[in-house]
Structures are given as structure tokens and as C-alpha cells.
Design a protein around this motif. Structure first.
Motif, mmCIF file in Angstrom:
data_model
loop_
_atom_site.group_PDB
_atom_site.id
_atom_site.type_symbol
_atom_site.label_atom_id
_atom_site.label_comp_id
_atom_site.label_asym_id
_atom_site.label_seq_id
_atom_site.Cartn_x
_atom_site.Cartn_y
_atom_site.Cartn_z
ATOM 1 N N VAL A 150 0.819 -1.344 0.012
ATOM 2 C CA VAL A 150 0.072 -0.030 -0.027
ATOM 3 C C VAL A 150 0.853 1.317 -0.084
ATOM 4 O O VAL A 150 0.490 2.196 -0.585
ATOM 5 N N ASP A 151 1.932 1.214 0.657
ATOM 6 C CA ASP A 151 2.766 2.534 0.682
ATOM 7 C C ASP A 151 3.229 2.978 -0.722
ATOM 8 O O ASP A 151 3.551 3.990 -1.097
ATOM 9 N N VAL A 152 3.595 1.655 -1.571
ATOM 10 C CA VAL A 152 4.213 2.057 -2.834
ATOM 11 C C VAL A 152 2.888 2.611 -3.704
ATOM 12 O O VAL A 152 3.038 3.822 -4.331
ATOM 13 N N LEU A 153 1.767 2.050 -3.552
ATOM 14 C CA LEU A 153 0.392 2.559 -4.312
ATOM 15 C C LEU A 153 0.232 3.819 -3.701
ATOM 16 O O LEU A 153 -0.213 4.804 -4.702
ATOM 17 N N ASN A 154 0.149 4.189 -2.502
ATOM 18 C CA ASN A 154 -0.031 5.695 -2.022
ATOM 19 C C ASN A 154 0.971 6.748 -2.595
ATOM 20 O O ASN A 154 0.700 7.688 -3.040
ATOM 21 N N SER A 155 2.090 6.307 -2.680
ATOM 22 C CA SER A 155 3.369 7.038 -3.135
ATOM 23 C C SER A 155 3.036 7.419 -4.621
ATOM 24 O O SER A 155 3.139 8.459 -5.012
ATOM 25 N N VAL A 156 2.566 6.601 -5.611
ATOM 26 C CA VAL A 156 2.228 6.716 -6.825
ATOM 27 C C VAL A 156 1.046 7.782 -7.119
ATOM 28 O O VAL A 156 1.020 8.607 -7.903
ATOM 29 N N LYS A 157 0.053 7.377 -6.154
ATOM 30 C CA LYS A 157 -1.199 8.289 -6.083
ATOM 31 C C LYS A 157 -0.707 9.734 -5.562
ATOM 32 O O LYS A 157 -1.333 10.501 -6.311
ATOM 33 N N GLU A 158 -0.073 9.871 -4.756
ATOM 34 C CA GLU A 158 0.224 10.987 -4.355
ATOM 35 C C GLU A 158 1.383 11.911 -5.202
ATOM 36 O O GLU A 158 1.173 13.221 -5.009
ATOM 37 N N HIS A 159 2.023 11.342 -5.911
ATOM 38 C CA HIS A 159 3.110 11.949 -6.648
ATOM 39 C C HIS A 159 2.834 11.757 -8.239
ATOM 40 O O HIS A 159 3.852 12.361 -9.099
ATOM 41 N N SER A 160 1.714 11.528 -8.652
ATOM 42 C CA SER A 160 1.477 11.331 -10.102
ATOM 43 C C SER A 160 -0.079 11.561 -10.215
ATOM 44 O O SER A 160 -0.924 11.408 -9.403
ATOM 45 N N ASN A 161 -0.438 11.150 -11.708
ATOM 46 C CA ASN A 161 -1.760 10.962 -12.097
ATOM 47 C C ASN A 161 -1.902 9.520 -12.548
ATOM 48 O O ASN A 161 -2.874 9.295 -13.166
ATOM 49 N N PHE A 162 -0.861 8.825 -12.327
ATOM 50 C CA PHE A 162 -0.966 7.204 -12.797
ATOM 51 C C PHE A 162 -1.769 6.494 -11.678
ATOM 52 O O PHE A 162 -2.111 6.709 -10.616
ATOM 53 N N ALA A 163 -2.276 5.667 -12.598
ATOM 54 C CA ALA A 163 -3.364 4.600 -11.756
ATOM 55 C C ALA A 163 -2.807 3.874 -10.856
ATOM 56 O O ALA A 163 -1.366 3.358 -11.133
ATOM 57 N N THR A 164 -3.371 3.246 -9.689
ATOM 58 C CA THR A 164 -2.693 2.298 -8.780
ATOM 59 C C THR A 164 -3.767 1.170 -8.769
ATOM 60 O O THR A 164 -5.102 1.415 -8.682
ATOM 61 N N ILE A 165 -3.200 -0.200 -8.908
ATOM 62 C CA ILE A 165 -4.144 -1.216 -8.555
ATOM 63 C C ILE A 165 -3.210 -2.235 -7.649
ATOM 64 O O ILE A 165 -2.025 -2.624 -7.766
ATOM 65 N N HIS A 166 -4.161 -2.290 -6.477
ATOM 66 C CA HIS A 166 -3.703 -3.484 -5.587
ATOM 67 C C HIS A 166 -3.933 -4.751 -6.185
ATOM 68 O O HIS A 166 -4.940 -5.134 -7.026
ATOM 69 N N ILE A 167 -2.942 -5.834 -6.212
ATOM 70 C CA ILE A 167 -3.073 -7.156 -6.633
ATOM 71 C C ILE A 167 -4.333 -7.781 -6.349
ATOM 72 O O ILE A 167 -4.802 -8.640 -7.239
ATOM 73 N N SER A 168 -4.998 -7.421 -5.383
ATOM 74 C CA SER A 168 -6.385 -8.046 -4.940
ATOM 75 C C SER A 168 -7.479 -7.804 -6.163
ATOM 76 O O SER A 168 -8.232 -8.478 -6.209
ATOM 77 N N SER A 169 -7.269 -6.853 -6.794
ATOM 78 C CA SER A 169 -8.043 -6.541 -8.157
ATOM 79 C C SER A 169 -8.185 -7.539 -9.014
ATOM 80 O O SER A 169 -8.992 -7.799 -9.960
ATOM 81 N N PHE A 170 -7.045 -8.289 -9.032
ATOM 82 C CA PHE A 170 -7.056 -9.501 -10.082
ATOM 83 C C PHE A 170 -7.484 -10.583 -9.552
ATOM 84 O O PHE A 170 -7.523 -11.780 -10.135
ATOM 85 N N MET A 171 -8.070 -10.692 -8.200
ATOM 86 C CA MET A 171 -8.538 -12.098 -7.762
ATOM 87 C C MET A 171 -10.112 -12.159 -7.991
ATOM 88 O O MET A 171 -10.690 -11.044 -8.059
#
Length: 159
Positions: free
Chosen positions: A138-159
Motif C-alpha cells: 500500500v505504501d508504494v500505491l499511495n506514493s504513486v497516487k500522491e506524486h502522479s496521475n498514474f493509476a494504482t491497482i492493488h493485486i487483490s483486484s486481479f482475484m
């Protein structure tokens, strides 16, 4: 269908996958998950054992990758040494067919957002929301979300 699911299904989305816990199972004990801290992980990697045999690939991810244009699939993983880089690179190429020049390594998980910006430079025609980091941290995903407009996907979305 959620917007994240739309991104996952869209063949034009660029997906950037972590390795540990995302493309590779974290099953290194007989009945447990792998739980070494960073220092002990580094020591173990340096012993030369291969921690990324092809059977560590996640079956559902293997099936998913068969449906994707590999030109839109990347890897970005934290790694501490060239030896670890080589193990992970061999695994990503052999198990998943990921293109060698689509594999990136960082020393700090929070630097993954910088790799996303590098990919954006290579693919300026792609909208930021169609470049997505797929991670289990989650820290990685939060960093991407906070510092860019790129999308973030937790692996659980593939399950």
C-alpha cells in the motif's frame, strides 16, 4: 464494472507489475509465507540459491498475461543487488514472457513512481490514467497516487 477493472481489461493500458507477491508467490516455507526482513533477504539472495523458479509464477497471472499485448506489460521491482536483479529478470522473462527492456529495478520502493514517469516518456501518447502500477504494498500505491496521475491497482483486484 469499476474503472480499475476497465483498466485491467483494456488492452491499451500499460501495466507495471511488482514481482514479489504480485508475479511471484511468497511461499518459501513448508506451511508459511516468506517473512525475512530486508537484511536477511539480502544475505539469502547472496548465497546463490534461485528464489524465482518458474513454479513461483501465479497461475491466474499466467493466464491473464496470455491475453495481453506484451508491449504494454512492464515490471518494476525493488532489488538490492545485481544477483537479485538477474534472478528476477530471468523469472519475468521465462515465466511470463516479459520483454527484457521492460524490466526495471529500484533500491527503494518509493522510487517506483520515477519508473512510471520514465515509461510515460517512452509512451507519451498514453493518458496517465492508462499507466498503472500493480503492487501488493500500500505504501508504494499511495506514493504513486500522491506524486502522479498514474493509476494504482492493488493485486487483490486481479482475484
Amino acid at each position: 464494472m469499476s474503472k480499475i477493472q476497465e483498466l485491467i481489461k483494456d488492452n491499451n493500458t500499460i501495466l507495471v507489475f511488482d514481482v514479489d507477491g504480485v508475479l511471484a508467490k511468497m511461499e518459501y516455507g513448508e506451511y508459511n509465507h516468506f517473512d525475512l526482513d530486508d537484511d536477511n533477504w539480502t544475505k539469502l539472495i547472496e548465497t546463490g540459491e534461485c528464489f524465482y523458479p518458474d513454479d513461483q509464477a501465479i497461475p491466474s497471472m499466467l493466464e491473464y498475461m496470455k491475453t495481453k499485448d506484451m508491449n504494454n506489460i512492464y515490471v518494476c521491482s525493488k532489488s538490492y543487488s545485481e544477483k537479485e536483479d538477474n534472478m528476477k529478470k530471468r523469472f519475468a522473462i521465462s515465466a511470463y514472457g516479459i520483454l527484457e527492456d521492460h524490466i526495471y529495478f529500484v533500491k527503494d520502493n518509493l522510487k517506483k513512481v520515477e519508473v512510471l514517469y520514465k515509461i510515460k516518456e517512452l509512451r507519451p501518447d498514453i493518458d496517465d490514467k492508462h499507466i498503472a502500477m500493480v503492487d501488493d504494498t500500500v505504501d508504494v500505491l499511495n506514493s504513486v497516487k500522491e506524486h502522479s496521475n498514474f493509476a494504482t491497482i492493488h493485486i487483490s483486484s486481479f482475484m
